[in-house]
Design an enzyme around this catalytic site. Structure first.
Site, short mmCIF file in Angstrom:
data_model
loop_
_atom_site.label_atom_id
_atom_site.label_comp_id
_atom_site.label_asym_id
_atom_site.label_seq_id
_atom_site.Cartn_x
_atom_site.Cartn_y
_atom_site.Cartn_z
NE ARG A 27 3.40 1.69 0.50
CZ ARG A 27 2.23 1.75 -0.11
NH1 ARG A 27 1.17 1.18 0.43
NH2 ARG A 27 2.11 2.34 -1.28
CB SER A 119 -0.27 4.46 0.09
OG SER A 119 -1.35 4.57 -0.74
CG HIS A 120 -3.65 1.56 1.63
ND1 HIS A 120 -2.64 1.44 0.70
CD2 HIS A 120 -3.81 0.34 2.17
CE1 HIS A 120 -2.23 0.18 0.68
NE2 HIS A 120 -2.92 -0.50 1.56
CG ASP A 295 -4.89 6.54 -0.73
OD1 ASP A 295 -5.01 7.60 -1.37
OD2 ASP A 295 -3.98 5.71 -0.95
CG ASP A 297 -0.78 8.04 -1.35
OD1 ASP A 297 -1.83 7.43 -1.05
OD2 ASP A 297 -0.01 7.64 -2.25
CG ASP A 299 -2.34 6.74 -4.58
OD1 ASP A 299 -2.99 6.59 -3.53
OD2 ASP A 299 -1.27 6.15 -4.81
NE ARG A 300 -4.96 2.25 -2.27
CZ ARG A 300 -4.96 1.00 -1.82
NH1 ARG A 300 -6.01 0.54 -1.17
NH2 ARG A 300 -3.93 0.22 -2.01
CB THR A 364 -1.28 -6.06 -8.38
OG1 THR A 364 -2.44 -6.86 -8.59
CG2 THR A 364 -1.51 -5.10 -7.23
CD GLU A 383 -3.51 -1.19 -9.30
OE1 GLU A 383 -3.03 -2.33 -9.16
OE2 GLU A 383 -3.07 -0.20 -8.70
CB SER A 385 -6.63 -1.77 -4.82
OG SER A 385 -5.81 -1.27 -5.87
CE LYS A 396 -3.54 3.65 -6.09
NZ LYS A 396 -2.23 2.99 -6.04
#
Ligand code: VG1
Ligand code: CO
Length: 567
Positions: A27, A119-120, A295, A297, A299-300, A364, A383, A385, A396
């Protein structure tokens, strides 16, 4: 399309020294990826790391649609064609959520996938882009592969590409294009971004029951939801699943469901700080029974009840673990073990103990769950997060988590807060909070960790008592977490400094591996109460927070008075 023979070429390049993948892929700022040969180098190194498996392979490609996705995908197409990949399956307009890529890799049984996302992290020309490789099982590449990609990036001298392969508007339109590159066939198939994923969710959950929950029945009023995609990739999936399939209202039950390449200039991270809009909406409108956000992408997930009652991800995992039997997928496949990342509060451990299931604690990052799932020893994991997921894929899965929660609510005929209170009554409560100090000076952050490591080697922490606000805690153990994978015996060291107290309370410190500038320090604080389970978490954890700041001398090392995000 074009079927005239094309020839690939070799382009000379020089290495970049900053292409080390972090917790989940590489990233960086968009500007960094835009440098000449930067993206090309990294993509070529992914392919080189795959070695002879690459020849004749099929790969899935797509991402959250953030700024720079399209040029990056075009680069991947050209480089793949020159490296003897035989087929790429790409989401229309380059769009796939991270869970959807994982699902597709598994459904099509292909070699792997390339996920274009940070991601986020915020998107847009001034913000972040990311590239991540996922392996055959659908999960993020394990450390060993990421390390070999990184080693290759340090010495790359050339990449292969087919500059004459016409990519203009190629990913915009559904369908298959065939090319002839160096005398070999190369196929690009553009598929619908949501179809396979929606079908998978319909296999896992009982959509009839969920629809009845959301629409209401003769004997039950509609259960009012507000789903917030935060302008991220889940927008297309949410419209499809919640509105079209489950009958939610496009006006009142979903928000921010059009994916934007800069996420509308927000931080697409579903927590109490960055999804404050959703929290406010639920507080202002008490007719909502449930809120959720995802988020960038997809996954959260964040789960909220009526009046924005907040469910910590650690509790969310424990509640789901305790109620999996109401989900058809688990009825059919059974429930094997549970797992959580080390900093995640141990609420799920209590459920595992009661149900007699195996329980794993991993470092993690979702990549550490994959081996356990492949070995049939892990069904549900999470997780702190805001990550929750199961062995239906190897990432996730935000939408899955919301559908799982709605299934539990439908089954128990209870609201979110009631479910939590019942859970705490039965198991006691693990209070948890995380303090993030984002974008600190790298030097100060490193010194903070070095200082904690020094305390570990000196061995002075164990046995010492700390008191704050009239509460005392004695250190039982202190270490830097390391993990041996029970399946392949691979070792991951230095995964976070843990200070474990005699009463089971914990303080954990680690540096983030997903940021793109400066250093982010995360401090995780947890305690457990058997009886007094209805106190506010921030009040309950205040003494431990004070002790955590004292031991680490955080203010001295960072010059920060307050964290940027408290969860
Ligand atoms: C963070 C989270 C971690 C998560 C990772 C990727 O990593 O803490 O639990 O797996 O992000 O999530 P770090 O190294 O910044 O603490 V995502 O949704 O950004 O792919
Ligand atoms: Co994500």
């Amino acid at each position: 399309m074009s079927s005239e023979p094309l020839q690939s070429i070799v382009v000379e390049t020089t290495p970049f020294d900053d292409q080390k993948p972090g917790t989940s892929g590489l990233r960086k700022k968009v500007k960094v990826f835009m440098q000449k040969n930067y993206t090309e180098n990294f993509v070529q190194c992914i392919f080189d790391a795959l070695g002879c498996k690459l020849k004749g392979s099929t790969l899935i490609v797509g991402g959250d649609g953030r700024y720079f996705s399209k040029p990056a995908i075009n680069t991947i197409i050209r480089i793949a064609s020159a490296n003897e990949v035989s087929k790429l399956i790409i989401g229309q307009l380059g769009i796939f959520s991270t869970p959807a890529v994982s699902a597709l890799i598994r459904q099509h049984k292909v070699l792997g996938g390339i996920v274009l996302t940070a991601s986020h992290n915020p998107g847009g020309i001034r913000n972040d882009f990311g590239i991540k490789y996922n392996i055959e099982n659908g999960g993020p590449a394990p450390d060993q592969i990421s390390n070999s990609i990184y080693e290759l990036t340090k010495k790359i001298t050339q990449y292969k590409t087919t500059p004459t392969l016409e990519t203009d508007r190629l990913i915009d339109i559904l369908g298959t294009s065939k090319f002839n590159v160096n005398g070999r066939d190369f196929t690009v198939e553009i598929i619908d971004s949501t179809k396979n994923y929606v079908a998978l969710m319909k296999e896992i959950f009982d959509f009839h029951k969920l629809r009845a929950l959301i629409r209401g029945t003769d004997s039950r009023p509609p259960f009012s939801i507000l789903i917030d995609s935060m302008n991220g990739v889940t927008g297309v999936y949410v419209r499809n699943i919640f509105v079209e399939e489950l009958g939610a209202s496009p006006d009142n039950n979903v928000r921010r469901v059009v994916p934007l390449d800069n996420f509308g200039e927000i931080h697409p991270d579903p927590n109490l700080t960055y999804a404050k809009d959703l929290v406010d909406a639920l507080q202002e409108n008490a007719s909502y029974d449930f809120g959720a956000a995802f988020d960038g992408d997809g996954d959260r997930n964040m789960i909220l009840g009526k009046n924005a009652f907040f469910v910590t991800p650690s509790d969310s995992l424990a509640v789901l673990a305790n109620n999996l039997e109401c989900i058809p997928y688990f009825k059919k496949n059974g429930v094997h073990g549970f797992a959580r990342s080390m900093p995640t509060a141990a609420a799920v451990d209590r459920v595992a103990a009661k149900l007699g299931k195996e329980m794993f604690e991993v470092p993690t990052g979702w990549k550490y769950f994959g081996n356990l799932m492949d070995a049939g020893r892990l069904s549900l994991c999470g997780e702190e997060s805001f990550g929750t997921g199961s062995d239906h894929i190897r990432e996730k899965d935000g939408i899955w988590a919301v559908l799982a929660w709605l299934s539990v609510i439908e089954h128990k005929k209870m609201g979110v807060e009631e479910i939590l209170k019942e859970h705490w009554k039965l198991y006691g409560r693990n209070y948890f909070t995380r303090y993030d100090y984002e974008e600190c000076e790298t030097e100060g952050a490193n010194l903070l960790i070095e200082n904690l490591e020094k305390l570990l080697t000196e061995g002075t922490l164990v046995g010492k008592s700390y008191t704050a606000q009239g509460k005392s805690y004695k250190v039982a153990k202190a270490d830097n977490f390391s993990y041996v994978d029970p399946i392949d015996n691979s070792v991951a060291q230095n995964q976070g400094i843990r200070i474990l107290f005699e009463d089971g309370s914990r303080l954990i410190y680690r540096l983030s591996g997903t940021g793109s500038s400066g250093a982010t320090i995360r401090v995780y604080i947890e305690c457990y109460e058997k009886e007094d389970v209805l106190t506010d978490a921030q009040v309950m954890l205040k003494p431990l927070v004070e002790i955590g700041l004292e031991i680490s001398q955080l203010k001295k090392f960072t010059q920060r008075e307050e964290p940027t995000v408290i969860t």
